[in-house]
Structures are given as C-alpha cells and as structure tokens.
Write an enzyme that holds these catalytic residues in place. Sequence first.
Site, PDB file in Angstrom:
ATOM      1  N   SER A  82       7.682   4.434  18.056  1.00 42.51           N
ATOM      2  CA  SER A  82       8.108   5.783  17.680  1.00 42.51           C
ATOM      3  C   SER A  82       8.225   6.688  18.892  1.00 42.51           C
ATOM      4  O   SER A  82       7.467   6.552  19.853  1.00 42.51           O
ATOM      5  CB  SER A  82       7.088   6.370  16.693  1.00 42.51           C
ATOM      6  N   TYR A  99      -2.085   8.393  14.434  1.00 40.35           N
ATOM      7  CA  TYR A  99      -0.909   7.563  14.107  1.00 40.35           C
ATOM      8  C   TYR A  99      -0.101   7.301  15.379  1.00 40.35           C
ATOM      9  O   TYR A  99       0.175   6.148  15.723  1.00 40.35           O
ATOM     10  CB  TYR A  99      -0.029   8.266  13.063  1.00 40.35           C
ATOM     11  N   ARG A 104      15.192  17.941  16.184  1.00 39.79           N
ATOM     12  CA  ARG A 104      14.899  16.509  16.104  1.00 39.79           C
ATOM     13  C   ARG A 104      16.195  15.702  16.200  1.00 39.79           C
ATOM     14  O   ARG A 104      17.269  16.209  15.881  1.00 39.79           O
ATOM     15  CB  ARG A 104      14.213  16.168  14.762  1.00 39.79           C
ATOM     16  N   SER A 156       0.844  -1.219   0.000  1.00 42.22           N
ATOM     17  CA  SER A 156       0.000   0.000   0.000  1.00 42.22           C
ATOM     18  C   SER A 156       0.873   1.261   0.000  1.00 42.22           C
ATOM     19  O   SER A 156       0.408   2.333  -0.367  1.00 42.22           O
ATOM     20  CB  SER A 156      -0.907   0.011   1.247  1.00 42.22           C
ATOM     21  N   LYS A 165       0.633   3.711  17.845  1.00 37.28           N
ATOM     22  CA  LYS A 165       1.935   3.211  18.323  1.00 37.28           C
ATOM     23  C   LYS A 165       1.867   2.958  19.832  1.00 37.28           C
ATOM     24  O   LYS A 165       2.329   1.939  20.333  1.00 37.28           O
ATOM     25  CB  LYS A 165       3.054   4.211  18.006  1.00 37.28           C
ATOM     26  N   ASN A 223      14.100  10.179  14.431  1.00 36.22           N
ATOM     27  CA  ASN A 223      13.754  10.501  13.030  1.00 36.22           C
ATOM     28  C   ASN A 223      14.641   9.768  12.034  1.00 36.22           C
ATOM     29  O   ASN A 223      15.748  10.230  11.752  1.00 36.22           O
ATOM     30  CB  ASN A 223      13.821  12.018  12.829  1.00 36.22           C
TER      31      ASN A 223
HETATM   32  C1  WQD Z   1      10.798  17.225  11.095  1.00 31.86           C
HETATM   33  C2  WQD Z   1      10.849  18.739  11.272  1.00 31.86           C
HETATM   34  C3  WQD Z   1       8.812  19.869  10.723  1.00 31.86           C
HETATM   35  C4  WQD Z   1       8.773  19.113   6.436  1.00 31.86           C
HETATM   36  C5  WQD Z   1       7.342  12.348  11.927  1.00 31.86           C
HETATM   37  C6  WQD Z   1       6.541  11.419  12.793  1.00 31.86           C
HETATM   38  C7  WQD Z   1       7.445  10.339  13.320  1.00 31.86           C
HETATM   39  C8  WQD Z   1       8.056   9.655  12.154  1.00 31.86           C
HETATM   40  C9  WQD Z   1       8.926  10.663  11.399  1.00 31.86           C
HETATM   41  C10 WQD Z   1       6.945   7.847  11.062  1.00 31.86           C
HETATM   42  C11 WQD Z   1       9.587  19.310  11.894  1.00 31.86           C
HETATM   43  C12 WQD Z   1       9.935  20.291   9.789  1.00 31.86           C
HETATM   44  C13 WQD Z   1       9.120  19.117   7.786  1.00 31.86           C
HETATM   45  C14 WQD Z   1       8.849  20.333   5.693  1.00 31.86           C
HETATM   46  C15 WQD Z   1       9.622  21.470   7.659  1.00 31.86           C
HETATM   47  N1  WQD Z   1       7.043   9.121  11.315  1.00 31.86           N
HETATM   48  N2  WQD Z   1       9.540  20.275   8.368  1.00 31.86           N
HETATM   49  N3  WQD Z   1       9.274  21.455   6.332  1.00 31.86           N
HETATM   50  O1  WQD Z   1       7.289  15.296  12.296  1.00 31.86           O
HETATM   51  O2  WQD Z   1       9.527  15.009  13.500  1.00 31.86           O
HETATM   52  O3  WQD Z   1       8.272  12.987  12.737  1.00 31.86           O
HETATM   53  O4  WQD Z   1       8.019  11.671  10.909  1.00 31.86           O
HETATM   54  O5  WQD Z   1       7.594   6.935  11.498  1.00 31.86           O
HETATM   55  O6  WQD Z   1       6.688   9.423  14.077  1.00 31.86           O
HETATM   56  O7  WQD Z   1       6.026  12.141  13.876  1.00 31.86           O
HETATM   57  O8  WQD Z   1       9.357  14.460  11.069  1.00 31.86           O
HETATM   58  O9  WQD Z   1      10.442  15.105   8.963  1.00 31.86           O
HETATM   59  O10 WQD Z   1       7.942  15.489   9.215  1.00 31.86           O
HETATM   60  O11 WQD Z   1       9.552  16.928  10.461  1.00 31.86           O
HETATM   61  O12 WQD Z   1       9.993  22.507   8.210  1.00 31.86           O
HETATM   62  O13 WQD Z   1       8.539  20.392   4.466  1.00 31.86           O
HETATM   63  O14 WQD Z   1      10.952  19.334   9.972  1.00 31.86           O
HETATM   64  O15 WQD Z   1       8.015  20.993  11.082  1.00 31.86           O
HETATM   65  O16 WQD Z   1       9.944  20.384  12.746  1.00 31.86           O
HETATM   66  P1  WQD Z   1       8.568  14.553  12.469  1.00 31.86           P
HETATM   67  P2  WQD Z   1       9.302  15.471   9.840  1.00 31.86           P
END
Ligand code: WQD
Length: 343
Positions: A126, A151, A232, A35, A155, A180
């Site tokens: 996570s 989501y 992160r 998927s 978890k 991350n």
């Molecule tokens: C990281 C930072 C955004 C995109 C999520 C889930 C976690 C795991 C990983 C699945 C944040 C910033 C992002 C963009 C940006 N998921 N950002 N511009 O949200 O920490 O974690 O993904 O396993 O469980 O919660 O990761 O990479 O989405 O964001 O500024 O176009 O980058 O605001 O601060 P996140 P992310």
Amino acid sequence: MKKILVTGGTGYIGSHTVVEIQKSGFEPLIIDNLSNSDPGVVDLIGRITGQRPLFEQIDLCDLPAMQDFFKRHHDLEGVIHFAAHKSVGESVKHPLKYYHNNLGGLFHLLQCMLTHKTARIVFSSSCTVYGQPDQLPVTENAPVQQAESPYGNTKRISEEIIHDTAKASHLKAISLRYFNPIGAHESGLIGELPIGVPDNLIPFITQTAIGKREKLMVFGNDYNTPDGTCIRDYIHVSDLARAHVVALQRMTGEDSKQSHEIFNLGTGRGYSVLEAIRTFEQVSGVELNREFAGRRPGDIEQVWADTTLANLKLGWKAEKGLEEMMASAWKWEQNLATGIMNK
Ligand code: WQD
C-alpha cells in the site's frame, strides 16, 4: 494449467484479480478465512468467467491447514497474497490483532512456499508506507516513513520480510503498492463489500446515494490543497487486478533479475474529496447530502503516484478514468440493493 494460489481471493481486490487470472489462462485457487468477505463471491466469479474457481476456507494463521493445502497443491506456479486485515481505524484500536494476523499469516505462507519451492509471490502492499511524501508524485524510491497506523506498519514490515526472504532463497517477489482502489467489475456482479459502516470514501458515497446512510461527512476542508480537501490517487480495481497478472507474468517470464521488485499502482493523477464527490454526482445524477466535519486522525493531506516504473517494467498502465470508476461503483451499489448477494 499453471496454478496460482490467491490468498484472500474472496475479498474486494482478490476477487477482481481472480477474474483477471482466469482470463489470462492461469488456474486460480482461492483460500480465504471469510473474516471480511462473503463465500457467495466464488459463484459470482464463476458467472463472470464461466469457470467457478476452487475455494477452500483456510486461515493463514492455521499452520497445519496451510501445510496440508500445500501438500495437496505442491505444484503452484506462484502466489498472490491479499489475505490481511485492512482497516486503518480498527488497527489503531487493536494493534495485536493486526500484527498477529497480517504478519503471522505471512510467516506461515512463506514457510510453506519455501518448503514446497513455490517460486513466486506477488504481495498486496500500500502507498500508506510512504506516509505523507515530501515530494509528489511519489516514486518507489521515496523514503518509507513511520506508518500512521499498525495496518500501515504491517505492510511496511511485510515488504521487508518478503525482501529478506527472497534475497536468502530461490523466491522471486513483487510488492505492489496500491493507491486508492475503487469501483467494481463492469458486470456489476462483484465489488466492494464493506461490513458495517464503511471507512472508505467511495462506499460511503454510494451508500449515501442509495439511501443506506443519511449523510456523507467530508473530513476536513482546511488542508493546504486547492479546495481544502484531501487529495488521493483513485484507481479502478479492475486496472489494479490486471497489474497482478502482469506482475506474475514478469516473474514467470524470468524478466525480473532482482529477487524483490516494488511498483506503485496508481493512475498518476490526484483528485480531491470534493472532486470525487462532484464526479460521482455528475455520473449518477444523484446529489449527495453532505457536510464538512473535522479532519480524520491519521489522514495524510495529499498523495498521488509516479507510475513510470510500472509503465516501463510491467508494461502496465491504468486505463479507466474517474467517471468510469464512479459509474461502476454506483452500478454495484444498485445491484447490492436488489439483493444480488442473497440470490
Ligand atoms: C480517502 C479520503 C478521507 C470517508 C485507506 C488506507 C489505504 C487503503 C485505502 C486498504 C480521505 C476522506 C473518507 C468519509 C471522507 N486501505 N473521507 N469521508 O484513507 O486514503 O486510504 O483506504 O487497502 O491503505 O489508508 O482512503 O477512502 O478512507 O479516504 O471525507 O466518509 O476521503 O478523509 O481524505 P484512505 P479513504
């Protein structure tokens, strides 16, 4: 060879883990409903390891298909369970899809494992279960908070289901709380394959650098952090993959006395969005077209892992730095642009 079922094994973290499993002498069996992944990954894993893993397209929500699989492979050494929907944003829009798939699939998997006395499970959890921790770095004893999304809630609930099932049965379980995961295998043959517009930062960075996206929006620069952007704990997907094999070995070696153990998988170091962007630009030599936008709903301000427990009990430590993570992500994006997935 000892067989390991890898659910979701054609996915991003699953495929990298299958590579590490083969390198460690286990025989991985992949089931995946495709998927959110491409079956071509199976051949690419074969090109990396020299051994194309067994793959069957099965949906964990299809109980008869799961029962049939376990009847045919009743001698599994263990299971590494990745298969789940993983988009934070999509889960807010479609909570039932997430509860049904992520929890229903887990129910079926555990039922089959108990029936066939499959004794070990490593679960893909996570750091999202911590929400915004009160203390940093965050340890495994930190309180699990109300998730920011369905989501994240799946978890948290999955960990509890696994905990109670392991306590009531022969099952041994290890939940791995990822921070991350980013980057790609050093071969440049497998990596993150977001479908559509990426939610996550690193694929959005690499797609902007390659010209697939016009501009990177930085979500918020008014946080209470040194440069105002979110922090992160980025960890190389291959370091993360290696930890799954070590967790399996811990359980097969009977080193773990508890029925369910939980470990943080991070580097122990946090980087801001701007630091991540700058590191990518230095490594790639590509200057990103970017601008600041408003905060993204649901984002926590800052989180990074206390990795003491994993270092101590798993004897595992992340080895790759942010530069290597970005270089591997960029190499993968460039390979994608040459059509590597269509060969
Ligand atoms: C990281 C930072 C955004 C995109 C999520 C889930 C976690 C795991 C990983 C699945 C944040 C910033 C992002 C963009 C940006 N998921 N950002 N511009 O949200 O920490 O974690 O993904 O396993 O469980 O919660 O990761 O990479 O989405 O964001 O500024 O176009 O980058 O605001 O601060 P996140 P992310």
